[in-house]
Design a protein around this motif. Structure first.
Motif, PDB file in Angstrom:
ATOM      1  N   LEU A 174      15.534  93.396 137.487  1.00 16.75           N
ATOM      2  CA  LEU A 174      16.045  94.677 137.008  1.00 16.75           C
ATOM      3  C   LEU A 174      17.281  94.447 136.148  1.00 16.75           C
ATOM      4  CD1 LEU A 174      15.854  96.717 140.337  1.00 16.75           C
ATOM      5  CD2 LEU A 174      14.251  96.837 138.425  1.00 16.75           C
ATOM      6  N   GLY A 191      16.589 108.238 136.917  1.00 17.54           N
ATOM      7  CA  GLY A 191      16.791 107.296 135.827  1.00 17.54           C
ATOM      8  C   GLY A 191      16.336 107.879 134.504  1.00 17.54           C
ATOM      9  N   PRO A 200      18.582 102.883 135.517  1.00 13.19           N
ATOM     10  CA  PRO A 200      17.930 102.771 136.825  1.00 13.19           C
ATOM     11  C   PRO A 200      17.988 104.072 137.609  1.00 13.19           C
ATOM     12  CG  PRO A 200      20.095 101.770 136.900  1.00 13.19           C
ATOM     13  CD  PRO A 200      19.852 102.145 135.458  1.00 13.19           C
ATOM     14  N   GLN A 212      16.787 102.053 142.602  1.00  4.96           N
ATOM     15  CA  GLN A 212      16.959 100.782 141.898  1.00  4.96           C
ATOM     16  C   GLN A 212      18.417 100.361 141.888  1.00  4.96           C
ATOM     17  OE1 GLN A 212      15.023 102.073 138.252  1.00  4.96           O
ATOM     18  NE2 GLN A 212      13.313 100.659 138.621  1.00  4.96           N
TER      19      GLN A 212
END
Length: 363
Positions: free
Chosen positions: A341, A159, A181, A185
């Motif tokens: 997120l 990320g 991300p 993630q």
């Protein structure tokens, strides 16, 4: 307040299609289906061959642009979406689930910011592109970060944090630390199933999200019709009116409940589902859910804490100020915010929509 956002989305889509059509074409070797299928990410976005001209996002053969009626919010970024299906294969239509795309397919999504949101097709800064690849062993998600020259994007498994600035439609400047991300993630938002049945899956390409018109280079066409015409999809009704369709969250002519349910569906339902990562919460936010308790009405949280804000119910009808859902949407505190997120800032217009919806509920 929402009307300018809808106008900007239409202008951006039209401008990008026109730019892609007019862009100088580079020699293309075609999409590397074998690389997609292998499960090993390529080092650059250009290496896949999705685009004849990468900066302009001019799609290669069997790469089709699309959008969602109500898109997931990501820090006010505009998104350029494309689907690729290998020659000789098609996705299978399903009225209630994400379309079953065959091995070797890919979903490509670029997150981009116009310097001025009032001129959405101009002076774009591409920040990242996410590739969701259907490999021999299932779906894999790969994040790519664009270089400073805006010529290509490079694989970034860990990320990244990037400072992004833009001018809003109202003329004010905004700057955020945009979070790209990491690969884990990416996967966490695309998980479906419980226990050993957990698997990575797409979120957006479903009839209810795609069933509206899109401004293609060749003209405006319903997306479900276009996917079939392009040989990317089989099945489904001949008339799009017979297929599911969500409301556009910022459509002033659509009903408040329909807009709010559409917003919660795309932003929350992939986790808040009986087979999603947040299944233990008992809060299920799919647009087809009919149980008021599952939607949060007078539903107490499974685990109290800072995330509840001291409120008793996920939705306290008629009282958004004492409802947990808008409280969590209106925070950037990692211990409170929802979604957990995909954003570093608050979607003011989205929060206002959910508050208005709850305020209009009868006790």
């Amino acid at each position: 307040m929402t009307a300018p956002i809808a106008i900007c989305r239409k202008i951006l889509a039209t401008a990008l299609i026109a730019a892609a059509s007019a862009a100088p074409q580079m020699a293309a070797a075609g999409v590397d289906s074998a690389a997609i299928q292998s499960g090993t990410p390529l080092k650059t976005l250009s290496a896949y061959g999705f685009f004849d001209d990468v900066p302009a996002h001019s799609p290669a053969d069997r790469v089709l642009p699309y959008d969602l009626i109500t898109p997931l919010f990501t820090d006010y970024a505009e998104k350029l979406r494309f689907v690729y299906v290998p020659e000789g294969k098609t996705a299978a239509y399903n009225p209630d689930e994400v379309f079953d795309l065959p091995v070797g397919s890919a979903l490509i999504k670029t997150f981009t910011y116009p310097a001025d949101m009032a001129r959405p097709g101009e002076d774009l800064r591409h920040v990242e592109t996410r590739v969701l690849a259907r490999t021999d062993k299932g779906w894999r998600a790969y994040p790519y970060v664009w270089n400073a020259e805006m010529t290509d994007a490079v694989l970034s498994p860990l990320g990244a944090k990037l400072d992004v600035s833009w001018q809003t439609v109202s003329g004010t400047m905004r700057t955020i630390s945009y979070a790209v991300p990491n690969m884990n993630q990416c996967r966490s938002c695309h998980v479906k199933g419980l226990g050993r049945d957990r698997e990575t899956t797409p979120i957006g390409p479903e009839a209810k999200h795609l069933n509206h018109d899109f401004a293609y280079a060749a003209g405006v066409t319903n997306q479900l019709v276009k996917w079939r015409q392009a040989g990317l999809l089989t099945g489904g009704p001949d008339d799009p009116a017979d297929a599911p369709r969500l409301a556009r969250w910022d459509d002033p002519d659509a009903g408040l409940t329909d807009r709010a349910r559409a917003y919660l569906d795309i932003n929350c339902a992939h986790c808040h589902a009986p087979d999603g990562p947040a299944h233990t919460s008992g809060l299920y936010l799919d647009s087809r859910e009919t149980d008021p308790s599952h939607l949060g009405v007078y539903k107490r949280p499974v685990a109290a804490g800072r995330g509840s804000g001291g409120h008793d119910f996920s939705i306290d009808p008629g009282s958004p100020a004492t409802s947990i859902i808008p409280y969590r949407m209106n925070s950037t505190d990692p211990g409170i915010m929802m979604p957990e997120l995909g954003r570093t800032t608050i979607h003011d217009e989205g929060v206002a929509l959910i508050r208005d919806w709850i305020a209009a509920m009868d006790d």
